[in-house]
Design a protein around this motif. Structure first.
Motif, PDB file in Angstrom:
ATOM      1  N   PHE A 179     -83.205 111.948 -34.502  1.00  0.00           N
ATOM      2  CA  PHE A 179     -83.841 111.200 -35.274  1.00  0.00           C
ATOM      3  C   PHE A 179     -85.553 111.975 -33.897  1.00  0.00           C
ATOM      4  CE2 PHE A 179     -80.792 108.023 -35.206  1.00  0.00           C
ATOM      5  CZ  PHE A 179     -80.886 107.838 -36.574  1.00  0.00           C
ATOM      6  N   GLU A 180     -86.872 112.049 -34.652  1.00  0.00           N
ATOM      7  CA  GLU A 180     -87.762 112.557 -33.719  1.00  0.00           C
ATOM      8  C   GLU A 180     -89.311 111.716 -34.198  1.00  0.00           C
ATOM      9  OE1 GLU A 180     -88.439 116.574 -33.376  1.00  0.00           O
ATOM     10  OE2 GLU A 180     -90.238 116.280 -31.851  1.00  0.00           O
ATOM     11  N   ILE A 181     -89.966 111.201 -33.024  1.00  0.00           N
ATOM     12  CA  ILE A 181     -91.170 111.001 -33.803  1.00  0.00           C
ATOM     13  C   ILE A 181     -92.430 111.835 -33.526  1.00  0.00           C
ATOM     14  CG2 ILE A 181     -92.847 108.670 -33.043  1.00  0.00           C
ATOM     15  CD1 ILE A 181     -90.185 107.405 -34.181  1.00  0.00           C
ATOM     16  N   GLU A 233     -84.364 108.137 -30.758  1.00  0.00           N
ATOM     17  CA  GLU A 233     -84.572 109.218 -30.677  1.00  0.00           C
ATOM     18  C   GLU A 233     -84.215 109.698 -28.914  1.00  0.00           C
ATOM     19  OE1 GLU A 233     -88.496 111.469 -30.371  1.00  0.00           O
ATOM     20  OE2 GLU A 233     -88.440 111.791 -28.772  1.00  0.00           O
ATOM     21  N   SER A 234     -84.024 108.046 -28.149  1.00  0.00           N
ATOM     22  CA  SER A 234     -83.695 108.620 -26.717  1.00  0.00           C
ATOM     23  C   SER A 234     -81.791 108.682 -27.237  1.00  0.00           C
ATOM     24  CB  SER A 234     -84.250 106.930 -26.158  1.00  0.00           C
ATOM     25  OG  SER A 234     -83.010 106.254 -26.053  1.00  0.00           O
ATOM     26  N   HIS A 272     -85.641  91.515 -30.182  1.00  0.00           N
ATOM     27  CA  HIS A 272     -85.785  92.302 -31.735  1.00  0.00           C
ATOM     28  C   HIS A 272     -86.835  92.407 -32.450  1.00  0.00           C
ATOM     29  CE1 HIS A 272     -81.675  93.455 -30.275  1.00  0.00           C
ATOM     30  NE2 HIS A 272     -81.774  94.804 -31.480  1.00  0.00           N
ATOM     31  N   GLY A 273     -87.205  93.147 -33.339  1.00  0.00           N
ATOM     32  CA  GLY A 273     -88.510  93.023 -33.709  1.00  0.00           C
ATOM     33  C   GLY A 273     -89.823  93.625 -33.347  1.00  0.00           C
ATOM     34  N   PRO A 312     -81.435 112.435 -29.897  1.00  0.00           N
ATOM     35  CA  PRO A 312     -82.669 113.337 -30.049  1.00  0.00           C
ATOM     36  C   PRO A 312     -81.943 114.600 -31.345  1.00  0.00           C
ATOM     37  CG  PRO A 312     -81.034 113.477 -27.500  1.00  0.00           C
ATOM     38  CD  PRO A 312     -80.461 112.203 -28.576  1.00  0.00           C
ATOM     39  N   SER A 321     -79.497 100.030 -31.758  1.00  0.00           N
ATOM     40  CA  SER A 321     -80.642  99.392 -30.745  1.00  0.00           C
ATOM     41  C   SER A 321     -81.734  99.135 -31.365  1.00  0.00           C
ATOM     42  CB  SER A 321     -80.174 100.330 -29.532  1.00  0.00           C
ATOM     43  OG  SER A 321     -78.702 100.706 -29.060  1.00  0.00           O
ATOM     44  N   CYS A 322     -81.582  99.910 -32.114  1.00  0.00           N
ATOM     45  CA  CYS A 322     -83.077  99.783 -32.755  1.00  0.00           C
ATOM     46  C   CYS A 322     -84.050  98.286 -33.058  1.00  0.00           C
ATOM     47  CB  CYS A 322     -83.193  99.959 -34.816  1.00  0.00           C
ATOM     48  SG  CYS A 322     -84.772 100.138 -35.127  1.00  0.00           S
ATOM     49  N   PRO A 323     -85.115  98.559 -32.145  1.00  0.00           N
ATOM     50  CA  PRO A 323     -85.286  97.271 -31.752  1.00  0.00           C
ATOM     51  C   PRO A 323     -85.911  96.145 -33.756  1.00  0.00           C
ATOM     52  CG  PRO A 323     -86.717  98.378 -30.751  1.00  0.00           C
ATOM     53  CD  PRO A 323     -85.716  99.062 -31.061  1.00  0.00           C
ATOM     54  N   ALA A 324     -86.519  97.193 -34.393  1.00  0.00           N
ATOM     55  CA  ALA A 324     -87.193  96.493 -35.598  1.00  0.00           C
ATOM     56  C   ALA A 324     -86.151  96.393 -36.858  1.00  0.00           C
ATOM     57  CB  ALA A 324     -88.383  98.254 -35.842  1.00  0.00           C
ATOM     58  N   HIS A 383     -89.443 102.783 -22.686  1.00  0.00           N
ATOM     59  CA  HIS A 383     -89.283 104.494 -21.850  1.00  0.00           C
ATOM     60  C   HIS A 383     -89.957 104.354 -21.154  1.00  0.00           C
ATOM     61  CE1 HIS A 383     -87.049 105.040 -25.859  1.00  0.00           C
ATOM     62  NE2 HIS A 383     -88.108 104.589 -26.374  1.00  0.00           N
ATOM     63  N   GLY A 436     -91.823 102.687 -34.586  1.00  0.00           N
ATOM     64  CA  GLY A 436     -91.884 104.488 -34.034  1.00  0.00           C
ATOM     65  C   GLY A 436     -90.854 104.402 -32.310  1.00  0.00           C
ATOM     66  N   SER A 437     -90.965 103.488 -32.219  1.00  0.00           N
ATOM     67  CA  SER A 437     -90.348 103.231 -30.957  1.00  0.00           C
ATOM     68  C   SER A 437     -90.120 104.092 -30.249  1.00  0.00           C
ATOM     69  CB  SER A 437     -89.457 101.194 -30.614  1.00  0.00           C
ATOM     70  OG  SER A 437     -87.599 102.612 -31.135  1.00  0.00           O
ATOM     71  N   GLY A 438     -89.307 104.821 -30.803  1.00  0.00           N
ATOM     72  CA  GLY A 438     -88.541 105.979 -30.027  1.00  0.00           C
ATOM     73  C   GLY A 438     -87.002 105.284 -29.521  1.00  0.00           C
ATOM     74  N   VAL A 439     -86.051 104.633 -30.327  1.00  0.00           N
ATOM     75  CA  VAL A 439     -85.234 103.531 -29.112  1.00  0.00           C
ATOM     76  C   VAL A 439     -84.011 104.774 -29.636  1.00  0.00           C
ATOM     77  CG1 VAL A 439     -83.269 102.416 -28.779  1.00  0.00           C
ATOM     78  CG2 VAL A 439     -85.431 102.324 -28.522  1.00  0.00           C
ATOM     79  N   PRO A 477     -89.448 109.219 -25.509  1.00  0.00           N
ATOM     80  CA  PRO A 477     -88.548 109.883 -24.708  1.00  0.00           C
ATOM     81  C   PRO A 477     -89.057 111.572 -24.273  1.00  0.00           C
ATOM     82  CG  PRO A 477     -87.142 108.421 -25.613  1.00  0.00           C
ATOM     83  CD  PRO A 477     -88.701 108.920 -26.763  1.00  0.00           C
ATOM     84  N   ARG A 478     -88.925 111.548 -26.071  1.00  0.00           N
ATOM     85  CA  ARG A 478     -89.087 113.471 -26.163  1.00  0.00           C
ATOM     86  C   ARG A 478     -90.104 113.560 -25.602  1.00  0.00           C
ATOM     87  NH1 ARG A 478     -86.359 116.433 -30.126  1.00  0.00           N
ATOM     88  NH2 ARG A 478     -85.742 114.851 -31.009  1.00  0.00           N
ATOM     89  N   ARG A 509    -100.157 100.963 -34.142  1.00  0.00           N
ATOM     90  CA  ARG A 509     -98.768 101.202 -32.793  1.00  0.00           C
ATOM     91  C   ARG A 509     -98.560 103.006 -33.125  1.00  0.00           C
ATOM     92  NH1 ARG A 509     -93.819  98.008 -30.736  1.00  0.00           N
ATOM     93  NH2 ARG A 509     -92.726 100.318 -30.190  1.00  0.00           N
TER      94      ARG A 509
END
Lengths: 429, 64
Positions: B25-27, B18-19, A372-373, B22, B54-57, A381, B13-16, A125-126, A116
Motif C-alpha cells: 500500500f502507498e498513499i 501503508e504503515s 473507526h470512521g 508498505p 486496522s483500517c480506521p475507515a 502517525h 488516506g489515513s495511511g494505516v 508513515p513513508r 483531507r
C-alpha cells in the motif's frame, strides 16, 4: 488524599451527575473516572442538558456515550451520525463559524475526504520517515535548552512550558512553514481556542470574543504566509494548501485559514497533553518508568498506552441524520451524541484492569486517536513518532527528571490538558 | 488467491495500511491509496490482513 486514590463509583448519585457542569471538569481525575465508571456501568447512554453559554439559546441536550463498543458503532457509521452539524462544540453554532474552527473535523464526506486528501500524503508513515531526523533534532534541542535553563538556576523547570509545549509547536510550525517570530502567537492563539473557558487562558466574561480574536490572529498570519507562498512556493504544508484544488476549484481564503488553524491547534495541544500527562503518569508509576527506560523495544506499546491512559482529546460530537437504534438504544433525527474517548478508553469490557498504566499492554485497541470512521486522527502517525522520540530522548538526556509538585490542570471538558507541571533535574544520573 | 479490495468512497488516506504493509500500500501525492499488488505474495498476507483489520475507515477487504 492523593488525587490518584481510587474513588468508589458507588458513592455518586447517578441523578446528580452533570457532565455539563464546568466544576465537574475541575474535579481530580480519580473522581472524574469514577463518575464515568458509574455512567458506563449503569447508564451507558446518559442524557444531559447542554451547558449554558452567554448569548445563546440552550439546545436540546445530548447523549453521553461511554462504552467503547457504542462509541465505535457510532463513529463507524458516518452517514447516520454526522459531523457536519458540529463535531467540536456541544451547542449548535452557526455553520460558518463551526467550519471555521473545526475545518474538516466538522465536515462530512465526500467533502471531508477531498479536503483531507490535500494533506494526507504528508502525514503518512513513508513521508514522516523523511522528517524523523528533524524531529530528533528538535527534541534534542528542546531538552538541551530545558537542561541548560534548569542548571543555570536551582534545577527546577516546568514540564509544560519547557518540554511538552515547545516540542510539538516547533515540529508542526516547521511542517507548516511558520517562521520563528510568529510561533508565540500560534502558541497563545492555540491555547485560547482550546481553553474550554478556563479563566486563566481566556476572558471569562466574554470567551466568545476571545475565541474570535484568536481565530482572527491566526487567519491574519495565514493570509500573510499564503501571499508569500504564492510568490515563492516551498515544500511546506502551507504551500500545499494554497496550491490545492478541490473539485477543480482552489480553496477559498477562509477554507485555507480554517485548515491552517486546525493543523496548528490539533498539532500542538494533543501531543503536548500526551507528553505532559505521560510524564506525570510515569512519575506516579516508577516501576513502569524504569522498565520502559531500560527497554527501547517497549517504545511502541508504551506510546499506545500513554495515548489510551491520557486520552488527550476527551470527546467529539456526532449528530443523528435519521431516527434509528444503536446497540439497543433508540434515537431520533437531530439527537446529539458526545463520544467520550476518556471513558471508552477505561472500559473494562475492552481493557483488563483499565485504570492501570500498563506500558506493555497488548492488545490495546484504544480510541485515543478516535474510533473507526473517516475522522480517525490525521496526525496519528506523526504523534506516535513525536512521542516515541520524546520519551526515549528524555530517558537519555534527562534521566534525572523528577516531578516535584501537583500539576495545574486545564479546566476543560474537551482537552485533558495541563497548564503547568513543576519538576527538577536532580543531577543524579 | 486473495485479492485486495478498496472501497474508494470510504478511504480517507489515513495511511494505516501503508504503515503495516508498505510494499503493498502507498498513499500517493494526491492523498489517494495506490495498491501496488492487488494479489499480495504469500509472505505479504499477514501484513495485508493486519491492514484490513486496522483500517480506521474500514475501507479494505481481502476477497478469496
Amino acid at each position: 488524599m492523593s488525587v490518584n486514590t481510587p474513588v468508589d463509583p458507588a458513592q455518586f448519585d447517578i441523578e446528580a451527575i452533570d457532565l455539563s457542569d464546568r466544576d465537574f471538569w475541575a474535579e481530580p481525575p480519580a473522581v472524574r473516572h469514577a463518575v464515568f465508571d458509574k455512567l458506563r456501568a449503569e447508564r451507558p447512554f446518559a442524557f444531559f442538558d447542554e451547558p449554558t453559554m452567554e448569548g445563546m439559546e440552550p439546545g436540546p441536550g445530548y447523549w453521553a456515550v461511554t462504552r467503547l463498543a457504542d462509541l465505535d458503532a457510532i463513529s463507524s457509521q458516518p452517514a447516520v451520525f454526522c459531523s457536519g452539524q458540529g463535531a467540536v462544540s456541544i451547542q449548535d453554532i452557526p455553520a460558518d463559524l463551526s467550519e471555521f474552527y473545526g475545518s474538516m473535523i466538522s465536515m462530512d464526506d465526500p467533502r471531508h475526504a477531498r479536503i483531507r486528501r490535500i494533506v494526507a500524503k504528508t502525514f503518512t508513515p513513508r513521508m514522516l520517515e523523511q522528517v524523523i531526523d528533524s524531529v530528533v533534532g528538535i527534541v534534542d534541542d528542546v531538552l538541551a535548552e530545558a537542561r541548560a535553563k534548569a542548571e543555570a538556576g536551582d534545577g527546577s523547570l516546568d514540564v509544560v512550558a519547557d518540554i511538552a509545549a515547545p516540542i510539538p509547536l516547533r515540529i508542526i510550525c516547521d511542517m507548516m512553514g511558520v517562521p520563528e517570530q510568529d510561533r508565540l502567537l500560534v502558541l497563545n492563539a492555540s491555547n485560547t481556542i482550546l481553553s474550554g473557558g478556563d479563566p486563566e487562558l481566556t476572558d471569562e466574561a466574554d470567551p466568545l470574543t476571545a475565541l474570535l480574536e484568536a481565530g482572527m490572529a491566526m487567519a491574519e498570519l495565514m493570509g500573510r504566509l499564503a501571499a508569500e507562498r504564492i510568490e515563492n512556493p516551498t515544500d511546506d504544508l502551507t504551500t500545499a494548501l494554497v496550491n490545492s484544488e478541490v473539485e477543480g476549484e482552489k480553496l477559498t481564503h477562509q477554507e485555507i485559514a480554517s485548515f491552517f488553524i486546525l493543523l496548528l491547534v490539533a498539532g500542538n495541544e494533543t501531543t503536548r497533553t500526551a507528553i505532559a500527562q505521560g510524564l506525570l503518569a510515569l512519575s506516579e508509576n516508577p516501576e513502569q518508568r524504569a522498565a520502559w527506560m531500560a527497554d527501547p523495544s517497549m517504545d511502541k506499546s508504551a506510546v499506545e498506552e500513554i495515548v489510551r491512559y491520557v486520552s488527550p482529546v476527551t470527546w467529539m460530537r456526532r449528530t443523528a441524520t435519521q431516527d434509528g437504534e444503536v446497540n439497543g438504544h433508540s434515537f431520533k433525527e437531530g439527537d446529539k451524541f458526545l463520544l467520550f474517548y476518556n471513558a471508552a478508553n477505561r472500559d473494562p469490557e475492552a481493557f483488563e484492569n483499565p485504570h492501570a498504566l500498563d506500558l506493555g499492554r497488548s492488545p490495546n485497541n484504544h480510541v485515543g486517536f478516535g474510533g473507526h470512521g473517516p475522522h480517525f486522527c490525521l496526525g496519528a502517525h506523526l504523534a506516535r513518532r513525536e512521542l516515541a522520540v520524546t520519551f526515549r530522548r528524555l530517558f537519555e538526556i534527562c534521566p534525572d527528571l523528577e516531578i516535584t509538585g501537583e500539576p495545574a490542570r486545564l479546566r476543560s471538558s474537551f482537552v485533558n490538558g495541563l497548564k503547568r507541571l513543576p519538576a527538577r533535574l536532580t543531577g543524579q544520573r | 488467491m486473495s485479492r485486495v479490495q478498496v472501497d474508494r468512497e470510504r478511504c480517507v488516506g489515513s495511511g494505516v495500511c501503508e504503515s503495516l504493509a508498505p510494499e503493498v500500500f502507498e498513499i500517493d501525492d494526491d492523498g489517494v491509496l495506490q495498491v501496488h499488488r492487488e494479489e499480495p505474495a504469500a509472505d505479504e498476507l499477514d501484513g495485508v490482513q493486519d491492514a484490513v483489520q486496522s483500517c480506521p475507515a474500514r475501507a479494505l477487504a481481502l476477497a478469496e
